[in-house]
Design a protein around this motif. Structure first.
Motif, PDB file in Angstrom:
ATOM      1  N   TYR A   6      52.392  87.688  77.308  1.00  0.00           N
ATOM      2  CA  TYR A   6      53.323  86.608  77.603  1.00  0.00           C
ATOM      3  C   TYR A   6      52.731  85.641  78.625  1.00  0.00           C
ATOM      4  CZ  TYR A   6      57.483  84.128  79.185  1.00  0.00           C
ATOM      5  OH  TYR A   6      58.374  83.144  79.508  1.00  0.00           O
ATOM      6  N   THR A   7      52.038  86.192  79.632  1.00  0.00           N
ATOM      7  CA  THR A   7      51.417  85.355  80.652  1.00  0.00           C
ATOM      8  C   THR A   7      50.361  84.438  80.029  1.00  0.00           C
ATOM      9  OG1 THR A   7      51.776  87.037  82.344  1.00  0.00           O
ATOM     10  CG2 THR A   7      50.110  85.360  82.812  1.00  0.00           C
ATOM     11  N   ARG A   8      49.570  85.000  79.129  1.00  0.00           N
ATOM     12  CA  ARG A   8      48.542  84.195  78.470  1.00  0.00           C
ATOM     13  C   ARG A   8      49.157  83.107  77.589  1.00  0.00           C
ATOM     14  NH1 ARG A   8      45.710  87.018  74.927  1.00  0.00           N
ATOM     15  NH2 ARG A   8      46.749  89.046  75.182  1.00  0.00           N
ATOM     16  N   LEU A   9      50.321  83.397  76.991  1.00  0.00           N
ATOM     17  CA  LEU A   9      51.012  82.370  76.216  1.00  0.00           C
ATOM     18  C   LEU A   9      51.450  81.219  77.116  1.00  0.00           C
ATOM     19  CD1 LEU A   9      53.344  84.304  73.731  1.00  0.00           C
ATOM     20  CD2 LEU A   9      51.279  83.016  73.192  1.00  0.00           C
ATOM     21  N   GLU A  10      52.016  81.566  78.272  1.00  0.00           N
ATOM     22  CA  GLU A  10      52.455  80.524  79.208  1.00  0.00           C
ATOM     23  C   GLU A  10      51.295  79.657  79.673  1.00  0.00           C
ATOM     24  OE1 GLU A  10      54.598  82.469  82.381  1.00  0.00           O
ATOM     25  OE2 GLU A  10      56.497  81.830  81.480  1.00  0.00           O
ATOM     26  N   GLN A  11      50.124  80.270  79.825  1.00  0.00           N
ATOM     27  CA  GLN A  11      48.941  79.559  80.302  1.00  0.00           C
ATOM     28  C   GLN A  11      48.132  78.943  79.168  1.00  0.00           C
ATOM     29  OE1 GLN A  11      46.944  82.684  82.448  1.00  0.00           O
ATOM     30  NE2 GLN A  11      48.272  82.500  84.259  1.00  0.00           N
ATOM     31  N   ARG A  13      46.507  80.354  76.886  1.00  0.00           N
ATOM     32  CA  ARG A  13      45.239  81.053  76.682  1.00  0.00           C
ATOM     33  C   ARG A  13      45.318  82.064  75.546  1.00  0.00           C
ATOM     34  NH1 ARG A  13      43.649  84.433  80.053  1.00  0.00           N
ATOM     35  NH2 ARG A  13      45.513  84.737  81.342  1.00  0.00           N
ATOM     36  N   GLY A  14      46.507  82.317  75.051  1.00  0.00           N
ATOM     37  CA  GLY A  14      46.678  83.334  74.031  1.00  0.00           C
ATOM     38  C   GLY A  14      46.589  82.759  72.627  1.00  0.00           C
ATOM     39  N   PRO A  15      46.595  83.629  71.623  1.00  0.00           N
ATOM     40  CA  PRO A  15      46.584  83.176  70.226  1.00  0.00           C
ATOM     41  C   PRO A  15      47.917  82.528  69.870  1.00  0.00           C
ATOM     42  CG  PRO A  15      46.963  85.533  70.330  1.00  0.00           C
ATOM     43  CD  PRO A  15      46.638  85.090  71.743  1.00  0.00           C
ATOM     44  N   HIS A  16      47.922  81.803  68.769  1.00  0.00           N
ATOM     45  CA  HIS A  16      49.170  81.187  68.328  1.00  0.00           C
ATOM     46  C   HIS A  16      50.180  82.286  68.005  1.00  0.00           C
ATOM     47  CE1 HIS A  16      47.820  77.071  68.271  1.00  0.00           C
ATOM     48  NE2 HIS A  16      46.734  77.426  67.600  1.00  0.00           N
ATOM     49  N   PRO A  17      51.353  82.274  68.662  1.00  0.00           N
ATOM     50  CA  PRO A  17      52.339  83.346  68.415  1.00  0.00           C
ATOM     51  C   PRO A  17      52.930  83.247  67.023  1.00  0.00           C
ATOM     52  CG  PRO A  17      53.279  81.637  69.804  1.00  0.00           C
ATOM     53  CD  PRO A  17      51.817  81.298  69.650  1.00  0.00           C
ATOM     54  N   SER A  18      53.263  84.398  66.476  1.00  0.00           N
ATOM     55  CA  SER A  18      53.901  84.443  65.163  1.00  0.00           C
ATOM     56  C   SER A  18      55.357  84.025  65.274  1.00  0.00           C
ATOM     57  CB  SER A  18      53.816  85.865  64.599  1.00  0.00           C
ATOM     58  OG  SER A  18      54.594  86.756  65.394  1.00  0.00           O
ATOM     59  N   THR A  19      55.989  83.779  64.136  1.00  0.00           N
ATOM     60  CA  THR A  19      57.405  83.423  64.146  1.00  0.00           C
ATOM     61  C   THR A  19      58.258  84.580  64.671  1.00  0.00           C
ATOM     62  OG1 THR A  19      57.560  84.098  61.819  1.00  0.00           O
ATOM     63  CG2 THR A  19      57.185  81.764  62.276  1.00  0.00           C
ATOM     64  N   GLN A  20      57.812  85.832  64.435  1.00  0.00           N
ATOM     65  CA  GLN A  20      58.547  86.984  64.946  1.00  0.00           C
ATOM     66  C   GLN A  20      58.521  86.996  66.478  1.00  0.00           C
ATOM     67  OE1 GLN A  20      57.037  90.769  63.663  1.00  0.00           O
ATOM     68  NE2 GLN A  20      58.765  91.910  64.490  1.00  0.00           N
ATOM     69  N   ILE A  21      57.358  86.708  67.057  1.00  0.00           N
ATOM     70  CA  ILE A  21      57.250  86.644  68.520  1.00  0.00           C
ATOM     71  C   ILE A  21      58.108  85.512  69.073  1.00  0.00           C
ATOM     72  CG2 ILE A  21      55.677  86.082  70.423  1.00  0.00           C
ATOM     73  CD1 ILE A  21      55.370  88.901  69.513  1.00  0.00           C
ATOM     74  N   LEU A  22      58.068  84.363  68.417  1.00  0.00           N
ATOM     75  CA  LEU A  22      58.856  83.221  68.878  1.00  0.00           C
ATOM     76  C   LEU A  22      60.350  83.520  68.820  1.00  0.00           C
ATOM     77  CD1 LEU A  22      56.869  80.318  67.186  1.00  0.00           C
ATOM     78  CD2 LEU A  22      56.888  80.913  69.618  1.00  0.00           C
ATOM     79  N   ARG A  36      65.468  76.574  70.960  1.00  0.00           N
ATOM     80  CA  ARG A  36      64.674  77.454  70.105  1.00  0.00           C
ATOM     81  C   ARG A  36      63.781  76.644  69.167  1.00  0.00           C
ATOM     82  NH1 ARG A  36      67.606  79.871  65.045  1.00  0.00           N
ATOM     83  NH2 ARG A  36      67.667  77.614  64.787  1.00  0.00           N
ATOM     84  N   ASP A  37      64.354  75.604  68.539  1.00  0.00           N
ATOM     85  CA  ASP A  37      63.577  74.782  67.620  1.00  0.00           C
ATOM     86  C   ASP A  37      62.417  74.109  68.347  1.00  0.00           C
ATOM     87  OD1 ASP A  37      65.369  75.550  65.714  1.00  0.00           O
ATOM     88  OD2 ASP A  37      66.351  73.592  65.516  1.00  0.00           O
ATOM     89  N   HIS A  38      62.661  73.656  69.575  1.00  0.00           N
ATOM     90  CA  HIS A  38      61.603  73.007  70.361  1.00  0.00           C
ATOM     91  C   HIS A  38      60.483  73.999  70.664  1.00  0.00           C
ATOM     92  CE1 HIS A  38      59.813  69.994  72.892  1.00  0.00           C
ATOM     93  NE2 HIS A  38      59.871  70.769  73.972  1.00  0.00           N
ATOM     94  N   LEU A  39      60.848  75.248  70.948  1.00  0.00           N
ATOM     95  CA  LEU A  39      59.845  76.280  71.198  1.00  0.00           C
ATOM     96  C   LEU A  39      58.950  76.460  69.978  1.00  0.00           C
ATOM     97  CD1 LEU A  39      58.692  78.640  72.924  1.00  0.00           C
ATOM     98  CD2 LEU A  39      60.449  80.092  71.892  1.00  0.00           C
ATOM     99  N   TYR A  40      59.543  76.511  68.796  1.00  0.00           N
ATOM    100  CA  TYR A  40      58.762  76.657  67.572  1.00  0.00           C
ATOM    101  C   TYR A  40      57.797  75.484  67.392  1.00  0.00           C
ATOM    102  CZ  TYR A  40      61.102  80.695  65.428  1.00  0.00           C
ATOM    103  OH  TYR A  40      61.550  81.962  65.130  1.00  0.00           O
ATOM    104  N   ILE A  41      58.279  74.276  67.647  1.00  0.00           N
ATOM    105  CA  ILE A  41      57.441  73.092  67.471  1.00  0.00           C
ATOM    106  C   ILE A  41      56.276  73.101  68.462  1.00  0.00           C
ATOM    107  CG2 ILE A  41      57.406  70.575  67.696  1.00  0.00           C
ATOM    108  CD1 ILE A  41      60.324  70.613  66.665  1.00  0.00           C
ATOM    109  N   LEU A  42      56.541  73.467  69.715  1.00  0.00           N
ATOM    110  CA  LEU A  42      55.481  73.542  70.714  1.00  0.00           C
ATOM    111  C   LEU A  42      54.399  74.546  70.307  1.00  0.00           C
ATOM    112  CD1 LEU A  42      57.475  73.463  74.076  1.00  0.00           C
ATOM    113  CD2 LEU A  42      56.084  71.630  73.093  1.00  0.00           C
ATOM    114  N   ALA A  43      54.813  75.596  69.607  1.00  0.00           N
ATOM    115  CA  ALA A  43      53.869  76.624  69.183  1.00  0.00           C
ATOM    116  C   ALA A  43      53.211  76.301  67.848  1.00  0.00           C
ATOM    117  CB  ALA A  43      54.579  77.971  69.093  1.00  0.00           C
ATOM    118  N   GLY A  44      53.510  75.123  67.304  1.00  0.00           N
ATOM    119  CA  GLY A  44      52.889  74.736  66.045  1.00  0.00           C
ATOM    120  C   GLY A  44      53.508  75.376  64.834  1.00  0.00           C
ATOM    121  N   GLN A  45      54.747  75.850  64.954  1.00  0.00           N
ATOM    122  CA  GLN A  45      55.447  76.495  63.839  1.00  0.00           C
ATOM    123  C   GLN A  45      56.648  75.655  63.421  1.00  0.00           C
ATOM    124  OE1 GLN A  45      54.373  79.070  62.294  1.00  0.00           O
ATOM    125  NE2 GLN A  45      53.304  80.475  63.683  1.00  0.00           N
ATOM    126  N   SER A  46      57.070  75.792  62.192  1.00  0.00           N
ATOM    127  CA  SER A  46      58.268  75.100  61.721  1.00  0.00           C
ATOM    128  C   SER A  46      59.504  75.878  62.151  1.00  0.00           C
ATOM    129  CB  SER A  46      58.254  74.974  60.193  1.00  0.00           C
ATOM    130  OG  SER A  46      57.142  74.213  59.770  1.00  0.00           O
TER     131      SER A  46
END
Length: 238
Positions: A6-11, A13-22, A36-46
């Motif tokens: 989770y820390t690496r995601l915030e920074q 530095r981590g891999p692109h999270p899956s939709t399950q993680i999001l 929630r929708d904004h979080l998905y968009i920031l992570a490059g997911q629909s």
């Protein structure tokens, strides 16, 4: 999900999270639908489409679950998939496994896994079987043509002769108050009044199990509150 991940995601530095993680993050952070929708968009997911049974539990319901600290409660879809639950639900029913596929639905497990019925007295099982089928028929009518519901019904009719027999009776029911008896290995039978509260989201309900008056359920729930929740926290299904 580990703290380090989770820390690496915030920074970033981590891999692109899956939709399950999001989805899990959105529930844990108690985001509303837009957040929630904004979080998905920031992570490059629909963002998930808002059709059928919405499986995102909003912050208001999560807060309410936390406040119900002496009463078992959970949030479920209209097909009986548990989305979130509080400590007292875990104390009474145990922590729900992380089901996948059709196993997510209580009606599927009821008719295909004999162990799903062990939590209830044998005398109650026939009545509960009919109620599960009647509830499903009501959902099937409301969500006519929905692929999720159609698949569930078709597979149940193919896999369970018992389900097919009850389904052919054409009984229908909507979610309504009901008395349930749970068999707990430490305190025995706990009789509760199951109140189904409709939320603002279509296809999502809050179930509250209050002690049945005239029984010893209140004393047993108080005991479970002490012995069953000491090392637990309010839990969200991931």
């Amino acid at each position: 999900m580990s703290t380090d991940y989770y820390t690496r995601l915030e920074q970033r530095r981590g891999p692109h999270p899956s939709t399950q993680i999001l989805s899990s993050l959105a529930r844990a952070l108690r985001l509303d639908d837009d957040e929630r929708d904004h979080l998905y968009i920031l992570a490059g997911q629909s963002p998930p489409t808002r059709v059928g049974a919405d499986k995102h539990v909003g912050p208001g319901l999560m807060h309410l679950l936390t406040k119900l600290d002496d009463t078992p409660a959970c949030v479920v879809t209209d097909l009986g998939e548990i989305l979130a639950h509080n400590e007292m639900y875990t104390a009474l029913c145990g922590k729900p496994p992380q089901y996948s596929g059709l196993d997510r639905y209580i009606v599927w497990r009821w008719f295909t896994e004999p162990s799903a019925r062990k939590m209830f007295p044998e005398d109650d099982r026939e009545r509960l079987a009919h109620k599960h089928v009647a509830d499903l028929r009501a959902v099937s009518a409301r969500r006519a043509g929905d692929a999720e519901v159609t698949l569930l019904v078709d597979r149940l009719r193919a896999e369970s002769p018992e389900f097919e027999e009850v389904w052919s009776e054409h009984r229908v029911a909507l979610k309504a108050p009901a008395v349930k008896r749970f068999v707990h290995r430490d305190v025995g039978i706990v009789s509760v009044h199951c109140e189904t509260l409709v939320t603002q989201k279509q296809g999502q309900h809050l179930l509250v199990y209050s002690p049945l008056p005239g029984t010893d359920a209140r004393e047993k729930l108080d005991l479970l509150r002490v012995i069953g929740t000491q090392s637990m926290r309010a839990t969200v299904e991931k």
